[in-house]
Write a protein that holds these residues in place. Sequence first.
Motif: not given
Length: 819
Positions: A423-433, A449-454
């Motif tokens: 699931x690594x790639x899916x989590x990375x897309x969602x902003x995982x550190x 979500x706001x940090x991801x958007x910018x």
Amino acid sequence: MQIPTQARAVVIGGGVVGCSVAYHLAKLGWHDVVLLERKQFSCGTTWHAAGLMPRLRPTETMTKLAQYGHELYQRLEKETGIDIGYKKRGSIALALTQERLEELRRSVSAAKAFGVPAEERSPTSIASLYPGLRTDDIAGAIWLPEDAQVDPVNVTLALAKAARDGGATLLEGVKVTAIHHNNGCITGVMTNQGPISCECVVNAAGMWARTVGELAGVAVPLHACEHFYIVTEPIDEVGELPMLRVPDEWSYYKEDAGKILLGAFEPDAKPWGMKGIPENFSFESLPEDYAHFEPVLEKALARLPMLEKAGIQLFFNGPESFTPDDRFLLGEAPELKNFYVAAGFNSVGIQSAGGAGMMLAEWMVDGRPQLDATELDIARMMPFQRNCRYLRERVSETLGLLYADHFPYRQFATARGVRRSPLHTQLAVRGACFGELAGWERANWFLSADELRVGKKPAYEYSWQRQNWFARQAAEHHAVRNGVALFDLSSFGKIRVSGVDAEAVLQRIAANDVALPVGRIAYTPFLNVDGGVESDVTVARISYDEFLVVTPAATVRRDMAWIQQQTPPQAQCMVMDTTVMEAVILVTGPAARDFLSLSIAQPLDDTFPFGTTQEVEIGHTVVRAHRVSFAGELGWELYVSVDMAAHVFETLTEKAPTEAMWCGMHALDSCRLEKGFRHFGHDVCGRDHVLEAGLGFAVSVDKASTALGDFIGKDAVIKKRETGLTRRLMQFKLRDSQPLLYHNEPILRDDEVAGYITSGNYGHHLGAAIGLGYVRCGCNETATELLSSAYEIEIAGKRFVAEASLRPLYDPSGLRMRA
């Protein structure tokens, strides 16, 4: 001298560590010990070591090993008549930044818990201790008056002489060319002068330990790095000076005979020996590299101006071996019975050799050492970590980390991305550190979500105070407590135990009753004969003759080895590590049932009680759901084969309401601490009695014996119940909401140090830092008496009032998990 043809133990390597092992084995009564050195004693790394002997180390075990080394070396000087050059000069550590000063202050507090004299000193005081030192720009400093220095070669010779006096045979010029074993157990070695049959082999070969391990089919992950220092010509104004460390300038100083030795642990090290260590390498140095050392020297000239007028007598570059996590390798190899390792000492070999030799000798003679060896156990290493490229990249970082800021949660930057969840790639897309543990990339926290958007990138900004992810951890923590949270737990270890004798084997190893109906799950410790906690696991009965043991990611090899070692040879039982065969998604929180019901047709009501497992359908596949909790909330762990993990992820995500949140390991840790759940390796280990750890509820003394006998540790549990507890693991909450707890902070009971915090985090639901820690108590002391005391926790020299509890501060009755 002709080599013997038979021995009880063969020690490979004649450096300070190998000689210490031989000495301690002889002390414990093993007189038929043979030590083999391919060239001459101390010819590899030992001879060029700086000989520094600090007493304070990052953990209690490491500190006790260092303290024992001091006692041993002084005793050896009297026993053997060899002058080991022991000089108790004390040591100074400077801080040039406020963050470093916080680290040093926290180390002074830890020193109180560990029994090591240490104190903060003013710049003026430091200037008087070390004349000529520039102190006008320092933020602070600490003074450790009991630190010392020794002559590494003479320490080795003294250990060798004492080992011979104890009956051991030590030979130079004998090289081991092969290691023999049969049915997974050592049978002997072949040397350039003939064979030696033996029961045990100790690999103390230093830089050659990885190669020696390969002879036995054992992974010994270490790699050499170049280590630089200079020695000045005599300086007239130099008297007897303490040792000096300036980690912010990557440097250490040692005075000896009026000269200054200046050494470095620079941030970007130079790996060496990528093609192996040369066969004839003995008492040799590596080529000089002034350009590499120049930045350290420039800072040193400004720090100690007297160096400007001193000539350089020696520019030295010598190799030392480093491991992937900056901790040395000790203990029995999980791949091969009676093959022991003592190597990879990361520039702390002289200070650690005495204690390491003692610990390994106890391990070999008694089956385990008196001190806890979990953090040093070679079984923590993963097989892939013997990879040369991985080691070369990682040790370029680990050498420098010795003097880097030791921030909490600091992650390795090199050799990353080796092991990834499906699931690594899916989590990375969602902003995982991501952080790394045992090679696994694990989501530690997520961007908003706001940090991801910018377009913000997830990255750590380290500090001893609230780090940049603190608010994100709080949001994730509250999602667990108030809504629904999802975690990727695929890295958790999974061990299948199967066969007609699987139940009997696990009944002998597990303290709890695991003779369960199919579909039941038991939480249980595995104990040693003294009642100490060797493993902390759950056991699920999958079928009549098959069980699944779920364990932390970092201990799966160690737990595999423990199960295999405790399984009688005649038992029809197979043990297999199946970690990478299944992904695991945890869905937890008070809304977990409603959330999962969107994707699962089967009922999740009382027909699926806590502590059970059932197969359920999600999307187009079938997964195994375990109703358990490490966060202290209603929840299910979904076990799905790796090939179908993405499908299950997508199915859950498509159905996810907006309040469902993907969360990381930091939030899981803060939730488990609020609930008072123990963490193996921090709160419980082999030296911690299961009753003192507060885990008596998971011990079934009355369970029926099997044909293999009673469970390991039963007698020790019964005895402890009769004699009483001398310490107890308690939970603490600070009244002040601002300070942070990590580990090693002293616990003061009625103004006296009574223990220290074993693990800490911020309890975002409870509104303050939470910690677990053992507190010394009287054998007949009641819980009421224990709780009636006044408690404080010391953090960086300041005391903070703490609320103490023997029950979980969050949901003590466990109703939320069983909702």
